[in-house]
Design an enzyme around this catalytic site. Structure first.
Site, PDB file in Angstrom:
ATOM      1  N   ILE A  48      60.168  -6.351 -53.034  1.00  0.00           N
ATOM      2  CA  ILE A  48      59.361  -5.366 -54.179  1.00  0.00           C
ATOM      3  C   ILE A  48      59.516  -6.351 -55.641  1.00  0.00           C
ATOM      4  O   ILE A  48      60.461  -6.530 -55.889  1.00  0.00           O
ATOM      5  CB  ILE A  48      60.098  -4.280 -54.386  1.00  0.00           C
ATOM      6  N   LYS A 103      72.822  -4.983 -57.381  1.00  0.00           N
ATOM      7  CA  LYS A 103      71.674  -4.807 -57.976  1.00  0.00           C
ATOM      8  C   LYS A 103      71.494  -3.873 -59.008  1.00  0.00           C
ATOM      9  O   LYS A 103      70.377  -4.361 -59.932  1.00  0.00           O
ATOM     10  CB  LYS A 103      70.756  -4.216 -56.746  1.00  0.00           C
ATOM     11  N   GLY A 150      65.030  -8.560 -45.254  1.00  0.00           N
ATOM     12  CA  GLY A 150      64.622  -9.148 -44.149  1.00  0.00           C
ATOM     13  C   GLY A 150      63.912 -10.472 -44.715  1.00  0.00           C
ATOM     14  O   GLY A 150      63.469 -10.903 -45.647  1.00  0.00           O
TER      15      GLY A 150
END
Lengths: 426, 426
Positions: free
Chosen positions: A135, A204, A301
């Site tokens: 993202i 994060k 991923g």
């Protein structure tokens, strides 16, 4: 056409993905970005991946063959861990190279120090892949949204826990079964602590807060609570009241400073974050000019992470090739203090296991009243023959007052088990 | 600390918003971005806004006082229209200035020409606010997602029609009432043609396609269908079958070229675009590495549009101040052809008004069978005493075959009114 030497540290899943993009799109980047990206050095513990990717001639097991290599302009660090990675990145930056990394643990602890080091030596440090996988979020915050004072950042930034909560909700799995399933599917690791206890999300949100608020925030400053205490009963109560249970990472600019934390939250179904399902991530940002925005996609991923790494690499390579913009480091220009959670207000869900006899509702309601906690709605569920559950949703109340109410409820002896206490957002 | 002269053309809603951000955040940009942004010239037809914003001393009604002003480094064009705006922007670019614009009609028709002009004279042209209001989308496509081959872009890029469709669905309003309400609330203009007929969305998808596919696409090449033909019956049929009706702008890279169009679409409720409600916009992108991503936020309004304009302005100002990166123009490097819709496949919803008598279902099913159109599901609704409605959802079928089926159904005389034909996506 400028040639840029790329050195890669670590050829695991993401590293291999980066190589595959660079090999597959070399001519596209040449044509569209006017840069000739050449992999001139790679390093990993074993040479198996290098062999498989056709990079054996530029392979060494010694990382300094990458970080100190004069042919390398930009280093991509994907080795993981913090100590060796820190050493490698600082070596490369001191040698005037730019560095791209996906290393959230390192950036969330020593990121600022490395950014200053980069600036000092005329290089850059980029880390889009450290938050939200594929993202684009750090890019938008530093480019398009630079026009805003960012008021809050809230995210579902851990796919493992979001998958597990979804299965508990939709398939009625309990926590242990949801975890076992996630492990079987490869979404959770053998030791799932970093995910389920919220540490991954905490790293994060520390990075997002640092970027959003131009201020120094480190991982160990994030108040963190994971999902291991969530019960199926809480899931159902959320559903019934129009909420969905999510593990949210939250950072807000308050008048007194920065409020930053990670915890399970009941999110109203009408909120954009409520419909983020499965292993997807989303980051919801409120800025003073733009209002609400949300960024959605795969948080992990090979493909997504490699996409962000190569996006950063292209930008840094163009800067190197054309002696162009150095991205502004995130100076601690605002130096905002962190504020203590107890001073804030929130709405809450409280589930109290009590004996099924007269007076328990009155006793708990009295404690709330004494502390000025106003109840928005209440239901009572019969749990077993002689047990009941009182479920309260509160209006906005001071976090400290709710903590005190829980303490008094525990001390009073009314509770027959552990109470649940989960924040809600509308 | 570098000083950058800003000139503004047009002081309407967005222009005033830009001025307010520059005035309110001047010191933040100085501190965090190391640029001193000064408004040195403004122009608009009347001086009322300039007076209100305290800019009367730099006001002129003559746009060339901005575009040819040697003190101006970056011009912000927010005057609207295409002819004068084109002239002003080219004057500014020829004078070596950089330009920020929100003018989607101009960029969707002559954007590439202006980008080449900018590159020729050493300036830049930025237009984030021309698509999706405050949503960062052009930035992410050109920075973080530059690592991807973009496979498709789909968006809800018109807030007016999204609001209207939502009201038709949730409040059961018919098209005319929904339009009247949107006009009353200021979401739709007195002449709503550009919104409801899809032209606004068409301009935006043309710009997104140009950026995503490095190829030349212009507004007049977008096959466009608006929402004025949507009936409440279609809304209900969508709801019943698990879909939501949305006006989608779609651009896809197909083996033979670019497929680009705007039309009402039934979106499966599980799709991320299905939960984008009210005046919100969202753009859903699939890249070969990143997979699915979505960008969500307010598509219009003073704050969001001004947020994007100032985001661009900061970037271009930094480039001017530090002689840094010129953003790559979007060269027509791929030169992909546009492909004809009839050659593609899609799944469809078809609603056929028929007389309530034996044989109509057989007759229509036969036509579908002859053309190789396979039906996924079918329901029959009794509409009035002697009227019925046949509702079909098809499997993937060639667009041309479905068009031919509609033609044969019309010719057959079975239909008692106009058939609805709406594409679906899962």
């Amino acid at each position: 056409m400028k040639q840029i030497g790329v050195g890669i540290l670590g050829l695991g899943v993401v590293g291999s993905g980066v190589v595959r993009i660079l090999q597959g799109h070399h001519d596209d980047f040449l044509r569209d970005q006017e840069i000739d990206l050449r992999i001139v050095a790679v390093s990993s513990r074993r040479d198996a991946q290098a062999r498989e990717l056709g990079l054996l001639d530029v392979y060494s097991s010694d990382p300094s063959s990458v970080t100190l290599n004069p042919e390398v302009d930009v280093v991509v660090e994907l080795m993981g861990g913090t100590d060796t990675a820190y050493q490698c990145i600082s070596d490369a930056l001191k040698a005037g190279k730019s560095v791209v990394t996906a290393n959230k643990a390192l950036i969330a602890t020593r990121g600022r120090e490395l950014m200053y080091l980069a600036a000092e030596h005329g290089g850059e440090l980029a880390f889009e892949a450290s938050v939200g996988g594929g993202i684009p979020i750090i890019g938008p915050l530093r480019h398009t949204l630079a026009s805003n004072r960012i008021l809050s950042v809230m995210g579902i930034v851990n796919g493992t826990t979001n998958y597990m909560l979804g299965r508990m909700k939709d398939a009625g799995l309990d926590y242990d079964s949801a975890l076992a399933e996630a492990q079987q599917l490869g979404y959770a690791e053998a030791d799932p602590t970093a995910d389920v206890e919220g540490y991954d999300a905490a790293a994060k949100i520390a990075i997002l807060a640092m970027i959003s608020f131009n201020t120094d925030v480190r991982l160990d400053q994030v108040a963190t609570e994971g999902i291991s205490g969530i019960s199926v009963t809480d899931m159902h109560a959320a559903e019934e009241a129009g909420y969905v249970l999510k593990l949210l990472a939250i950072a807000r600019r308050e008048p007194a400073g920065i409020d930053i934390r990670v915890h399970p939250t009941m999110v109203a179904k009408t909120h954009p974050l409520a419909s983020v399902n499965g292993v997807y991530n989303a980051i919801y940002i409120v800025g003073d000019a733009v209002g609400e925005t949300m960024f959605y996609g795969r948080g992990a991923g090979e493909g997504p992470a490699a996409s962000s790494v190569v996006g950063d690499l292209i930008e840094l390579a163009r800067h190197k090739a054309y002696r162009e913009t150095i991205i502004q480091p995130v100076w601690d220009t605002e130096g905002l203090p962190l504020i203590s959670d107890g001073d804030l207000e929130s709405t809450f869900y409280l589930r109290l296991p009590v004996p099924d006899r007269p007076g328990t509702l009155a006793a708990s309601a009295t404690i709330f009243a004494e502390l000025g906690i106003s109840i928005a709605s209440m239901v009572q569920h019969a749990a077993t023959d002689d047990q009941a559950e009182l479920i309260f949703f509160t209006h906005k109340a001071p976090v400290g007052a709710v903590a005190e109410a829980l303490k008094r409820l525990n001390d009073s002896g009314i509770l027959t088990g552990t109470a649940s206490c989960i924040r809600t957002i509308a």
